[in-house]
Structures are given as structure tokens and as C-alpha cells.
Design a protein around this motif. Structure first.
Motif, PDB file in Angstrom:
ATOM      1  N   ALA A 276       6.826 -29.415 -20.009  1.00  0.00           N
ATOM      2  CA  ALA A 276       7.284 -29.769 -21.349  1.00  0.00           C
ATOM      3  C   ALA A 276       6.168 -30.381 -22.179  1.00  0.00           C
ATOM      4  O   ALA A 276       6.033 -30.095 -23.378  1.00  0.00           O
ATOM      5  CB  ALA A 276       8.467 -30.728 -21.251  1.00  0.00           C
ATOM      6  N   GLU A 277       5.337 -31.212 -21.565  1.00  0.00           N
ATOM      7  CA  GLU A 277       4.254 -31.858 -22.311  1.00  0.00           C
ATOM      8  C   GLU A 277       3.195 -30.853 -22.754  1.00  0.00           C
ATOM      9  O   GLU A 277       2.606 -30.990 -23.830  1.00  0.00           O
ATOM     10  CB  GLU A 277       3.633 -32.977 -21.474  1.00  0.00           C
ATOM     11  CG  GLU A 277       4.532 -34.195 -21.305  1.00  0.00           C
ATOM     12  CD  GLU A 277       4.934 -34.829 -22.633  1.00  0.00           C
ATOM     13  OE1 GLU A 277       4.071 -34.925 -23.542  1.00  0.00           O
ATOM     14  OE2 GLU A 277       6.104 -35.232 -22.776  1.00  0.00           O
ATOM     15  N   LYS A 279       3.874 -27.696 -23.454  1.00  0.00           N
ATOM     16  CA  LYS A 279       4.511 -27.012 -24.576  1.00  0.00           C
ATOM     17  C   LYS A 279       4.425 -27.875 -25.833  1.00  0.00           C
ATOM     18  O   LYS A 279       4.229 -27.358 -26.945  1.00  0.00           O
ATOM     19  CB  LYS A 279       5.970 -26.703 -24.246  1.00  0.00           C
ATOM     20  CG  LYS A 279       6.174 -25.584 -23.232  1.00  0.00           C
ATOM     21  CD  LYS A 279       7.657 -25.299 -23.032  1.00  0.00           C
ATOM     22  CE  LYS A 279       7.877 -24.139 -22.088  1.00  0.00           C
ATOM     23  NZ  LYS A 279       9.308 -23.834 -21.891  1.00  0.00           N
ATOM     24  N   LEU A 280       4.573 -29.198 -25.664  1.00  0.00           N
ATOM     25  CA  LEU A 280       4.498 -30.093 -26.811  1.00  0.00           C
ATOM     26  C   LEU A 280       3.100 -30.059 -27.424  1.00  0.00           C
ATOM     27  O   LEU A 280       2.956 -30.053 -28.656  1.00  0.00           O
ATOM     28  CB  LEU A 280       4.870 -31.514 -26.405  1.00  0.00           C
ATOM     29  CG  LEU A 280       4.922 -32.513 -27.563  1.00  0.00           C
ATOM     30  CD1 LEU A 280       6.091 -32.189 -28.490  1.00  0.00           C
ATOM     31  CD2 LEU A 280       5.034 -33.942 -27.043  1.00  0.00           C
ATOM     32  N   GLU A 281       2.061 -30.042 -26.593  1.00  0.00           N
ATOM     33  CA  GLU A 281       0.693 -29.921 -27.114  1.00  0.00           C
ATOM     34  C   GLU A 281       0.552 -28.654 -27.961  1.00  0.00           C
ATOM     35  O   GLU A 281      -0.036 -28.679 -29.054  1.00  0.00           O
ATOM     36  CB  GLU A 281      -0.307 -29.888 -25.966  1.00  0.00           C
ATOM     37  CG  GLU A 281      -0.530 -31.215 -25.266  1.00  0.00           C
ATOM     38  CD  GLU A 281      -1.548 -31.090 -24.148  1.00  0.00           C
ATOM     39  OE1 GLU A 281      -2.265 -30.061 -24.105  1.00  0.00           O
ATOM     40  OE2 GLU A 281      -1.611 -32.005 -23.305  1.00  0.00           O
ATOM     41  N   PHE A 283       2.944 -27.050 -29.474  1.00  0.00           N
ATOM     42  CA  PHE A 283       3.733 -27.195 -30.695  1.00  0.00           C
ATOM     43  C   PHE A 283       2.994 -28.032 -31.733  1.00  0.00           C
ATOM     44  O   PHE A 283       2.957 -27.680 -32.922  1.00  0.00           O
ATOM     45  CB  PHE A 283       5.086 -27.834 -30.383  1.00  0.00           C
ATOM     46  CG  PHE A 283       5.818 -28.307 -31.621  1.00  0.00           C
ATOM     47  CD1 PHE A 283       6.237 -27.398 -32.578  1.00  0.00           C
ATOM     48  CD2 PHE A 283       6.053 -29.655 -31.828  1.00  0.00           C
ATOM     49  CE1 PHE A 283       6.890 -27.836 -33.732  1.00  0.00           C
ATOM     50  CE2 PHE A 283       6.702 -30.103 -32.970  1.00  0.00           C
ATOM     51  CZ  PHE A 283       7.123 -29.184 -33.932  1.00  0.00           C
ATOM     52  N   VAL A 284       2.405 -29.136 -31.315  1.00  0.00           N
ATOM     53  CA  VAL A 284       1.685 -30.001 -32.250  1.00  0.00           C
ATOM     54  C   VAL A 284       0.535 -29.225 -32.901  1.00  0.00           C
ATOM     55  O   VAL A 284       0.301 -29.321 -34.117  1.00  0.00           O
ATOM     56  CB  VAL A 284       1.177 -31.267 -31.539  1.00  0.00           C
ATOM     57  CG1 VAL A 284       0.226 -32.049 -32.428  1.00  0.00           C
ATOM     58  CG2 VAL A 284       2.362 -32.146 -31.119  1.00  0.00           C
ATOM     59  N   ASP A 305      12.953 -27.743 -20.839  1.00  0.00           N
ATOM     60  CA  ASP A 305      13.064 -27.476 -22.272  1.00  0.00           C
ATOM     61  C   ASP A 305      13.862 -28.543 -23.006  1.00  0.00           C
ATOM     62  O   ASP A 305      13.641 -28.767 -24.213  1.00  0.00           O
ATOM     63  CB  ASP A 305      13.693 -26.102 -22.504  1.00  0.00           C
ATOM     64  CG  ASP A 305      12.717 -24.968 -22.234  1.00  0.00           C
ATOM     65  OD1 ASP A 305      11.513 -25.247 -22.147  1.00  0.00           O
ATOM     66  OD2 ASP A 305      13.163 -23.813 -22.119  1.00  0.00           O
ATOM     67  N   PHE A 308      11.340 -31.102 -23.753  1.00  0.00           N
ATOM     68  CA  PHE A 308      10.457 -30.589 -24.798  1.00  0.00           C
ATOM     69  C   PHE A 308      11.141 -30.688 -26.155  1.00  0.00           C
ATOM     70  O   PHE A 308      10.540 -31.147 -27.143  1.00  0.00           O
ATOM     71  CB  PHE A 308      10.070 -29.143 -24.484  1.00  0.00           C
ATOM     72  CG  PHE A 308       9.334 -28.435 -25.594  1.00  0.00           C
ATOM     73  CD1 PHE A 308       8.269 -29.033 -26.256  1.00  0.00           C
ATOM     74  CD2 PHE A 308       9.710 -27.152 -25.974  1.00  0.00           C
ATOM     75  CE1 PHE A 308       7.592 -28.377 -27.276  1.00  0.00           C
ATOM     76  CE2 PHE A 308       9.034 -26.494 -26.989  1.00  0.00           C
ATOM     77  CZ  PHE A 308       7.988 -27.099 -27.636  1.00  0.00           C
ATOM     78  N   ARG A 311      11.231 -34.225 -27.368  1.00  0.00           N
ATOM     79  CA  ARG A 311       9.904 -34.671 -27.809  1.00  0.00           C
ATOM     80  C   ARG A 311       9.533 -34.056 -29.160  1.00  0.00           C
ATOM     81  O   ARG A 311       8.902 -34.711 -30.004  1.00  0.00           O
ATOM     82  CB  ARG A 311       8.865 -34.330 -26.744  1.00  0.00           C
ATOM     83  CG  ARG A 311       9.046 -35.062 -25.447  1.00  0.00           C
ATOM     84  CD  ARG A 311       8.583 -36.512 -25.564  1.00  0.00           C
ATOM     85  NE  ARG A 311       7.135 -36.588 -25.568  1.00  0.00           N
ATOM     86  CZ  ARG A 311       6.404 -37.195 -26.510  1.00  0.00           C
ATOM     87  NH1 ARG A 311       6.995 -37.769 -27.546  1.00  0.00           N
ATOM     88  NH2 ARG A 311       5.089 -37.228 -26.425  1.00  0.00           N
ATOM     89  N   MET A 312       9.920 -32.797 -29.379  1.00  0.00           N
ATOM     90  CA  MET A 312       9.707 -32.186 -30.693  1.00  0.00           C
ATOM     91  C   MET A 312      10.383 -33.006 -31.782  1.00  0.00           C
ATOM     92  O   MET A 312       9.792 -33.282 -32.836  1.00  0.00           O
ATOM     93  CB  MET A 312      10.256 -30.757 -30.715  1.00  0.00           C
ATOM     94  CG  MET A 312       9.470 -29.732 -29.944  1.00  0.00           C
ATOM     95  SD  MET A 312      10.284 -28.107 -30.002  1.00  0.00           S
ATOM     96  CE  MET A 312      10.125 -27.673 -31.735  1.00  0.00           C
ATOM     97  N   VAL A 315       8.392 -36.277 -32.413  1.00  0.00           N
ATOM     98  CA  VAL A 315       7.085 -36.232 -33.089  1.00  0.00           C
ATOM     99  C   VAL A 315       7.166 -35.614 -34.483  1.00  0.00           C
ATOM    100  O   VAL A 315       6.302 -35.876 -35.317  1.00  0.00           O
ATOM    101  CB  VAL A 315       6.039 -35.458 -32.241  1.00  0.00           C
ATOM    102  CG1 VAL A 315       5.861 -36.106 -30.882  1.00  0.00           C
ATOM    103  CG2 VAL A 315       6.394 -33.989 -32.106  1.00  0.00           C
TER     104      VAL A 315
END
Length: 418
Positions: A276-277, A279-281, A283-284, A305, A308, A311-312, A315
Motif C-alpha cells: 500500500a505504501e 502504491k501511495l508513493e 499516487f503522490v 487496498d 492505500f 492513506r489517499m 494525503v
């Protein structure tokens, strides 16, 4: 100022110029050939030059025209001509083709400076069009790859990202600002391929393709710009893009021909939170490329997910319009309600997902009906091994049809006997 797209009609005067350049590129390209190619391109009208760049193999052109130790620096002259002197004559498709050619192979300092001129020379809504055109070319060499892998100069990357951010402000009230980029997982979201043993292996979930299409279309009477689907996957990427290209081919073979892929990494392959982290990178980074867009995420409950999606929302709460999670692990009703309070909506079928999207205003009633009809048609064709396997999934579909009918106007009610 919007840069007009080129006309589809061929310009007769382009053909002899195109034929001569191709002929000179076909065999060994010497100094005389290079000089003549530069003369042809420099002497072309704006319309001719634009069409020439759309018809030529630009990778071959940039590879064959060279800078020489003892001169002349024909490649430098070529890039100056196309990205400085005559950039204003190039439409967005031609600029995208040129940027794509520059990112192939090793992207050196000369190439990066040419890319800088292309991006800084593109303004306003044309920046959005250029980004989408580059992503729309298909394959591994997309916008994310260009900015975060092919461009090595960190200061240049930040300069271009700052330019993108500035220009996004000028289109904040445009169509693009009302559209969304759809981010989706693949395994157990697009098709049954990890934890979900309820469907035959590799089954594309009924209605998922139409759900993507309707989110892309939007809720209004006029459809939005197509092509805003990106898959965010845990599958590790590689320097050659083999995983991404193979994934795109697999998606196309299953009915989804146009998409972008943001891959994971081998170091983040173990553990749902690590996945998930990563995927977050992605996304950012992706959000910095498209600050003028909202985002919707479609994932599943089997592999990180939910984390994730949460976290979306943490942020980028103003940018993330919805998080939809396909439930493949029989989450309790209490847990679903608790997640929904935080903005994460679980669903059993893509009819249920369409209902959630309808409630959020992300698609209209007609769009929700089209998802339901596509899901019903696809479900009837699934080769379940037995009635015992089929019946629970049928009941889920029928329940979601009933729930959707409760909010539809009488003229749109769905009738079905699965």
C-alpha cells in the motif's frame, strides 16, 4: 492559447518531403543526408512540419542525426529547430510524439534540455492536453516514466513539475478540473486472480469494464474526455518496462485496451502495508503530474487496498473523490459501515459500485443502468463449475439490482431474471 490539432487530411506537399527524409534515413546517414534533412524540416511550412513529425519515425530520426567530434553538431541543430525555433508550429500530438521519442533509450542532457523547451513552451490547457496525449500513446513510455525515471536531473524535474502546477491553476475552471483520473488495482479488482476463489480463475468481473467507462464518461449529459484510466498495481516494475508492457497486453486481451500502468517494486512486494505504501508513493507522484484532476480509486479487500485508499484520503482529501473497494473476504456489515464513515465504500458487485458512484454524483442514473446491464450480460456468460458456485454470486447481483432500482426513476428500472 489552445494549439489546434492537425487536420486529418494529408497535405500533398508533405509527401515528397516525407519520402526523401525516409529514404535518407533508410541506409547510413552521412553529413550530407543530415544537412538535407535539416533543410527540408527548416523549409517546411508550419502545417507541413507538424504533419511530418506525425508521420516520421522520430526515434530513428533522432538516432540517425548526429553530433560529431569535429562537427557539425547536426543533432543539436535538429533539436534546436524542433523544440525552440519551430515549437510554436507544432500541435499537441506532434509535441507528444517528439517528447516520447526523446525519452526512448538513454535520455542525455541534450534530450532533457529539449524536453524542457517542449514543456515550458506549452501553456494553459495545452499542458493538460500534452500530458494526456503522452499517456495516450500506450506502452511503458508514459508520462510518469518520463518525469520520474527518464529525466535524471532532479532540479529540472522540479522545474517542470512547478510549471505543471502553475499552468493547472489556469485551467481550474475548465472541463479537466471537473473530470477524474480513475486509479484501479488489477488482481481481484479487475479480474479474479489472487484471493477470490468465488469466480473461475481469471474471470473479468461482470460490469467492471463498463464501470470504468462510466466513471471516465462522468455524470453530465456531455461525456468527458476518454482515456483517464490508470492501473496501480503491486506487480513489481523493471527498468525495461517488460512487466508494464505485459500487463497492458493482458488487460487489452481481456477487453481494456487503453490504460496506463503504475507498477510496484520488488522491495515492497511482501506485506499488505508495504504494498500500500508503494502504491501511495506512485499516487503522490502521479497527482503532481495531474494537479488539475480529481481521483477515484477502485481496489479490493484482499491485498492492502483499504489501507492505500485511507492513506489517499489522508494525503489528498480535496482531490480524492471516492474510494471503492471490491469485497473479496466477506467483510462484516459493521466493519463496512465503519469504513464508509472514513470515506472507503465496499461493494460486492459492480452494480453495487455503480450505486455508490451514483450516490456520490460520479455518474448519472443512465450510466448506472448501463453498468448494471453490462454486468448482467457478462454474468450470464461466466462458466461457473456448478450451480452451487453460481448461486451465491447470482443472489449478490440480484440484491444490488434491487437496491439500484430503489433510487432509479420508473423509466430506467432494470428488469432481469438471472
Amino acid at each position: 492559447m489552445t494549439i489546434d490539432a492537425p487536420s486529418d487530411a494529408p497535405i500533398p506537399s508533405v509527401l515528397p518531403k516525407l519520402d526523401e527524409i525516409r529514404q535518407r534515413l533508410r541506409s547510413h546517414t552521412d553529413r550530407q543526408d543530415e544537412r538535407r534533412i535539416l533543410e527540408i524540416l527548416a523549409g517546411a511550412t508550419a502545417a507541413e512540419l507538424d504533419q511530418l513529425l506525425l508521420e516520421l519515425d522520430l526515434r530513428a530520426l533522432l538516432g540517425d542525426v548526429d553530433d560529431r567530434l569535429m562537427g557539425p553538431d547536426n543533432r543539436t541543430a535538429l533539436l534546436e529547430l524542433l523544440t525552440a525555433e519551430r515549437l510554436g508550429d507544432l500541435g499537441i500530438p506532434a509535441r507528444a510524439a517528439l517528447a516520447s521519442a526523446l525519452q526512448r533509450g538513454r535520455t542525455g542532457r541534450l534530450d532533457e534540455q529539449a524536453l524542457r523547451r517542449i514543456w515550458l513552451g506549452t501553456r494553459g490547457a495545452d499542458v493538460t492536453r500534452l500530458k494526456n496525449a503522452l499517456d495516450g500513446r500506450g506502452g511503458y513510455h508514459d508520462l510518469h516514466q518520463l518525469f520520474y525515471h527518464d529525466i535524471d536531473d532532479g532540479a529540472l524535474r522540479e522545474e517542470l513539475l512547478a510549471h505543471i502546477a502553475r499552468e493547472a491553476v489556469s485551467v481550474s475552471a475548465s472541463v479537466a478540473s471537473r473530470e477524474v483520473k480513475i486509479l484501479s488495482d488489477i488482481d481481484d479488482t479487475f479480474y479474479a486472480n489472487w484471493k477470490d476463489a468465488r469466480y473461475p480463475e481469471k474471470t473479468v468481473y461482470p460490469g467492471v469494464l463498463q464501470f470504468y467507462a462510466e466513471l471516465d464518461r462522468g455524470p453530465g449529459p456531455e461525456p468527458g474526455r476518454p482515456g483517464d484510466l490508470t492501473f496501480v498495481t503491486a506487480r513489481p516494475g523493471d527498468r525495461l518496462g517488460l512487466v508494464e508492457d505485459a500487463t497492458l497486453r493482458a488487460l487489452a486481451a481481456r477487453g481494456q485496451p487503453a490504460a496506463t500502468v503504475l507498477a510496484g517494486s520488488f522491495t515492497r512486494l511482501i506485506g499488505n502495508r508495504a504494498i500500500a505504501e508503494k502504491k501511495l508513493e506512485n499516487f503522490v507522484e502521479y497527482r503532481r503530474l495531474y494537479p488539475e484532476y480529481g481521483f477515484v480509486f477502485v481496489g479490493d479487500s484482499g491485498q492492502g487496498d483499504i489501507h492505500f485508499g485511507q492513506r489517499m484520503l489522508e494525503v489528498a482529501p480535496e482531490a480524492v473523490k471516492a474510494v471503492f473497494i471490491h469485497d473479496v473476504v466477506a467483510t462484516t456489515e459493521y466493519a463496512r459501515l465503519e469504513l464508509a464513515v472514513g470515506g472507503v465504500r465496499l461493494f460486492d458487485t459492480y452494480i453495487g459500485a455503480a450505486l455508490e458512484a451514483l450516490e456520490l454524483g460520479l455518474l448519472g442514473p443512465e450510466g448506472a443502468v448501463r453498468v448494471a446491464e453490462a454486468a448482467i450480460a457478462a454474468f450470464t456468460a461466466i462458466p461457473f463449475p456448478s450451480r452451487a458456485h453460481r448461486q451465491p454470486r447470482r443472489l449478490e447481483m440480484m440484491l444490488d439490482v434491487t437496491r439500484l432500482n430503489e433510487v432509479l426513476p420508473p423509466s430506467l428500472l432494470i428488469e432481469t431474471t438471472l
